[in-house]
Motif scaffolding. Structure first.
Motif, PDB file in Angstrom:
ATOM      1  N   GLY A  25      23.267   7.864   9.394  1.00 28.17           N
ATOM      2  CA  GLY A  25      23.396   9.370   8.847  1.00 28.17           C
ATOM      3  C   GLY A  25      22.581   9.677   8.481  1.00 28.17           C
ATOM      4  N   ALA A  26      21.286   9.507   9.271  1.00 26.45           N
ATOM      5  CA  ALA A  26      19.975   9.952   9.645  1.00 26.45           C
ATOM      6  C   ALA A  26      19.660  11.480   9.729  1.00 26.45           C
ATOM      7  CB  ALA A  26      18.900   9.205  10.173  1.00 26.45           C
ATOM      8  N   ASN A  27      20.912  12.108  11.031  1.00 27.61           N
ATOM      9  CA  ASN A  27      20.783  13.791  11.824  1.00 27.61           C
ATOM     10  C   ASN A  27      21.772  14.068  10.582  1.00 27.61           C
ATOM     11  OD1 ASN A  27      22.657  12.274  12.927  1.00 27.61           O
ATOM     12  ND2 ASN A  27      22.093  12.815  14.794  1.00 27.61           N
ATOM     13  N   VAL A  28      22.204  13.978   9.676  1.00 23.31           N
ATOM     14  CA  VAL A  28      23.740  14.386   9.202  1.00 23.31           C
ATOM     15  C   VAL A  28      23.247  14.030   7.364  1.00 23.31           C
ATOM     16  CG1 VAL A  28      24.752  14.425  11.032  1.00 23.31           C
ATOM     17  CG2 VAL A  28      25.371  12.057   9.002  1.00 23.31           C
ATOM     18  N   ASP A  29      23.860  15.460   6.903  1.00 28.09           N
ATOM     19  CA  ASP A  29      23.936  15.103   5.316  1.00 28.09           C
ATOM     20  C   ASP A  29      25.040  14.720   4.699  1.00 28.09           C
ATOM     21  OD1 ASP A  29      21.107  16.222   4.951  1.00 28.09           O
ATOM     22  OD2 ASP A  29      22.130  18.036   5.978  1.00 28.09           O
ATOM     23  N   GLY A  30      25.319  13.578   5.127  1.00 31.88           N
ATOM     24  CA  GLY A  30      27.092  12.800   4.814  1.00 31.88           C
ATOM     25  C   GLY A  30      28.070  13.817   5.391  1.00 31.88           C
ATOM     26  N   ILE A  31      28.712  12.383   5.721  1.00 31.62           N
ATOM     27  CA  ILE A  31      29.680  12.719   6.857  1.00 31.62           C
ATOM     28  C   ILE A  31      30.739  12.874   6.227  1.00 31.62           C
ATOM     29  CG2 ILE A  31      31.796  11.054   8.137  1.00 31.62           C
ATOM     30  CD1 ILE A  31      29.713   9.298   8.534  1.00 31.62           C
ATOM     31  N   LEU A  32      31.982  14.176   5.586  1.00 32.40           N
ATOM     32  CA  LEU A  32      33.203  14.676   5.720  1.00 32.40           C
ATOM     33  C   LEU A  32      34.213  14.423   6.141  1.00 32.40           C
ATOM     34  CD1 LEU A  32      32.228  18.922   4.460  1.00 32.40           C
ATOM     35  CD2 LEU A  32      32.122  16.975   2.691  1.00 32.40           C
ATOM     36  N   GLU A  33      35.471  14.647   4.989  1.00 34.11           N
ATOM     37  CA  GLU A  33      36.170  14.450   5.187  1.00 34.11           C
ATOM     38  C   GLU A  33      37.321  15.412   6.412  1.00 34.11           C
ATOM     39  OE1 GLU A  33      38.000  11.004   5.867  1.00 34.11           O
ATOM     40  OE2 GLU A  33      35.689  10.402   4.315  1.00 34.11           O
ATOM     41  N   PRO A  34      38.385  15.309   7.206  1.00 34.94           N
ATOM     42  CA  PRO A  34      38.711  16.618   8.081  1.00 34.94           C
ATOM     43  C   PRO A  34      39.267  17.044   7.146  1.00 34.94           C
ATOM     44  CG  PRO A  34      40.081  14.854   8.502  1.00 34.94           C
ATOM     45  CD  PRO A  34      38.679  14.122   8.342  1.00 34.94           C
ATOM     46  N   GLU A  35      40.470  16.676   5.575  1.00 38.05           N
ATOM     47  CA  GLU A  35      40.206  18.021   4.180  1.00 38.05           C
ATOM     48  C   GLU A  35      39.637  18.121   3.920  1.00 38.05           C
ATOM     49  OE1 GLU A  35      41.480  14.037   4.819  1.00 38.05           O
ATOM     50  OE2 GLU A  35      43.176  14.316   5.950  1.00 38.05           O
ATOM     51  N   ALA A  36      38.413  17.400   3.571  1.00 37.68           N
ATOM     52  CA  ALA A  36      37.346  19.227   3.021  1.00 37.68           C
ATOM     53  C   ALA A  36      37.057  20.207   3.935  1.00 37.68           C
ATOM     54  CB  ALA A  36      36.376  18.544   2.872  1.00 37.68           C
ATOM     55  N   VAL A  37      37.552  19.757   5.013  1.00 40.76           N
ATOM     56  CA  VAL A  37      36.558  20.871   5.864  1.00 40.76           C
ATOM     57  C   VAL A  37      37.143  21.888   5.772  1.00 40.76           C
ATOM     58  CG1 VAL A  37      36.096  21.737   8.397  1.00 40.76           C
ATOM     59  CG2 VAL A  37      35.317  19.108   7.484  1.00 40.76           C
ATOM     60  N   ALA A  38      39.364  21.434   6.133  1.00 41.80           N
ATOM     61  CA  ALA A  38      40.176  22.335   6.030  1.00 41.80           C
ATOM     62  C   ALA A  38      40.386  22.996   4.992  1.00 41.80           C
ATOM     63  CB  ALA A  38      41.331  21.409   6.064  1.00 41.80           C
ATOM     64  N   ALA A  39      39.689  21.992   3.704  1.00 38.80           N
ATOM     65  CA  ALA A  39      40.252  23.034   2.427  1.00 38.80           C
ATOM     66  C   ALA A  39      38.366  23.933   2.573  1.00 38.80           C
ATOM     67  CB  ALA A  39      39.852  22.319   1.082  1.00 38.80           C
ATOM     68  N   ALA A  40      37.309  23.773   3.022  1.00 39.74           N
ATOM     69  CA  ALA A  40      36.138  24.971   3.483  1.00 39.74           C
ATOM     70  C   ALA A  40      36.691  25.996   3.462  1.00 39.74           C
ATOM     71  CB  ALA A  40      34.665  23.943   3.439  1.00 39.74           C
ATOM     72  N   ALA A  41      37.447  25.832   4.792  1.00 48.36           N
ATOM     73  CA  ALA A  41      38.361  26.628   5.827  1.00 48.36           C
ATOM     74  C   ALA A  41      39.128  27.786   5.564  1.00 48.36           C
ATOM     75  CB  ALA A  41      38.503  26.127   6.912  1.00 48.36           C
ATOM     76  N   LEU A  42      39.573  27.133   4.033  1.00 48.09           N
ATOM     77  CA  LEU A  42      41.077  28.466   3.630  1.00 48.09           C
ATOM     78  C   LEU A  42      39.944  28.899   2.560  1.00 48.09           C
ATOM     79  CD1 LEU A  42      43.135  26.632   5.242  1.00 48.09           C
ATOM     80  CD2 LEU A  42      44.554  26.536   3.164  1.00 48.09           C
ATOM     81  N   LYS A  43      39.330  27.702   1.742  1.00 46.04           N
ATOM     82  CA  LYS A  43      38.926  28.968   0.642  1.00 46.04           C
ATOM     83  C   LYS A  43      37.908  29.947   1.705  1.00 46.04           C
ATOM     84  CE  LYS A  43      35.372  28.171  -3.770  1.00 46.04           C
ATOM     85  NZ  LYS A  43      34.202  29.280  -2.493  1.00 46.04           N
ATOM     86  N   GLY A  44      37.116  29.606   2.337  1.00 49.81           N
ATOM     87  CA  GLY A  44      36.252  30.553   2.769  1.00 49.81           C
ATOM     88  C   GLY A  44      36.669  31.723   3.390  1.00 49.81           C
ATOM     89  N   MET A  45      37.942  31.797   4.232  1.00 49.60           N
ATOM     90  CA  MET A  45      38.992  33.099   5.252  1.00 49.60           C
ATOM     91  C   MET A  45      39.341  33.894   4.041  1.00 49.60           C
ATOM     92  SD  MET A  45      41.041  31.497   8.393  1.00 49.60           S
ATOM     93  CE  MET A  45      41.221  30.053   7.813  1.00 49.60           C
ATOM     94  N   ALA A  46      39.894  32.854   3.125  1.00 52.72           N
ATOM     95  CA  ALA A  46      39.793  34.088   1.172  1.00 52.72           C
ATOM     96  C   ALA A  46      39.036  34.633   1.003  1.00 52.72           C
ATOM     97  CB  ALA A  46      40.211  32.634   0.428  1.00 52.72           C
ATOM     98  N   GLU A  47      38.064  34.454   1.171  1.00 51.89           N
ATOM     99  CA  GLU A  47      36.564  35.445   0.241  1.00 51.89           C
ATOM    100  C   GLU A  47      35.656  36.178   0.789  1.00 51.89           C
ATOM    101  OE1 GLU A  47      34.027  32.174  -0.275  1.00 51.89           O
ATOM    102  OE2 GLU A  47      35.190  31.507  -2.159  1.00 51.89           O
ATOM    103  N   GLY A  48      37.180  36.231   2.708  1.00 54.38           N
ATOM    104  CA  GLY A  48      36.344  36.772   3.644  1.00 54.38           C
ATOM    105  C   GLY A  48      35.576  36.264   3.911  1.00 54.38           C
TER     106      GLY A  48
END
Ligand SMILES: NC(=O)c1ccc[n+]([C@@H]2O[C@H](COP(=O)([O-])OP(=O)(O)OC[C@H]3O[C@@H](n4cnc5c(N)ncnc54)[C@H](O)[C@@H]3O)[C@@H](O)[C@H]2O)c1
Length: 268
Positions: A209-232
């Motif tokens: 993980g030296a070149n990334v800041d943690g590996i996210l689960e796809p569910e967390a990314v999907a939740a972030a996408a829905l939140k970001g779109m909800a906020e426009g």
């Protein structure tokens, strides 16, 4: 016409490309859970698409999303059989490594072309098919799964980085051209996500993980996408550190290139 304040999945008809696996399947599940009326899936992986389609319960399209005619036919069929599309999630993507990690031009040109076709041209093909329909209705949302590699870079994969930068360029152009037409655009830009794309042993592949800041689960990314779109929001960065790196890059590009060279030495 004002830009919509945000995207609410409730009762919406959605298409998710690359929906058979990984982030796309997580997005489809999240959209259904948030009350979407219909989520159609497109993926060239027909074997994985069948069970994913059964689970999600919508139409499925075993297509190459960079095939302009196939993308247009999919959009037309969803609108005819189900109704007006509210969200197009252009999510399918591929990666190709550098042939020589010390040489950004070492991958065959065909690898650059393949990445560009799927990671960028497919977004343009989708927009050609769906945005005129959004414009006619004065409503719709276009979500492009891109990557932090489109804002920063992916060490070890110039074909991927180049294609994702191009996808950012298209998403930006789309966002400001349709902004006054009631249409929203979001660019989803995660760093590493635990999917087939980063391999079976991602911690090893990514050198601890030296070149990334943690590996996210796809569910967390999907939740972030829905939140970001909800906020426009246009830019959605599920890994918090990405915006800080963008700030450093903009403030002193030469220093940033130096930092990337150092990171490359550490990682490779
Ligand atoms: N996994 C990560 O670390 C990561 C990080 C940042 C961005 N992304 C991006 O997220 C998106 C989804 O990737 P993922 O991580 O879920 O990987 P994945 O490999 O699990 O899913 C990608 C899906 O896209 C499909 N696909 C690829 N080319 C296609 C084509 N031409 N036509 C139709 N379908 C096609 C694949 O069959 C697969 O189901 C991609 O755009 C990827 O670049 C991934």
């Amino acid at each position: 016409m004002p830009r919509p304040a945000g995207f609410d999945p409730k009762d919406q008809i959605c298409i998710v490309t690359g929906g058979a696996n990984g982030i796309g399947l997580a997005l489809a599940r999240a959209l259904k859970s948030a009350g979407a009326r219909h989520v159609a899936l497109a993926d060239r992986d027909a074997e994985a698409l069948a069970p994913a389609g059964q689970e999600i319960g919508g139409l499925t399209f075993a297509i190459d999303v960079a095939d302009e005619a196939a993308a247009a036919a999919m959009v037309a069929r969803v609108e005819e059989e189900v109704g007006p599309i509210g969200l197009f999630a252009a999510n399918a993507g591929i990666g190709r490594p550098d042939a020589d990690p010390a040489d950004a031009a070492s991958a065959p040109l065909s690898d650059f072309e393949d990445c560009f076709r799927v990671n960028c041209l497919a977004h343009i093909a989708a927009a050609k098919a769906v945005v005129p329909r959004f414009r006619d209705r004065g409503a719709g949302w276009f979500l492009a799964t891109i990557s932090a590699a489109g804002l920063l870079s992916q060490i070890g994969s110039a074909p991927y980085s180049v294609s994702k930068h191009a996808a950012i360029g298209f998403a930006e152009s789309l966002a400001y051209t349709v902004r006054d037409q009631g249409i929203g655009v979001s660019a989803l830009c995660p760093q590493a996500v635990r999917t087939a794309m980063i391999g079976e042993n991602p911690e090893d592949n990514l050198k601890g993980g030296a070149n990334v800041d943690g590996i996210l689960e796809p569910e967390a990314v999907a939740a972030a996408a829905l939140k970001g779109m909800a906020e426009g929001r246009f830019l959605i960065t599920p890994h918090e550190s990405v915006r800080g790196y963008m700030t450093h890059k903009a403030a002193d590009y030469d220093r940033w290139i130096g930092g990337m060279a150092k990171l490359r030495r550490q990682v490779l």
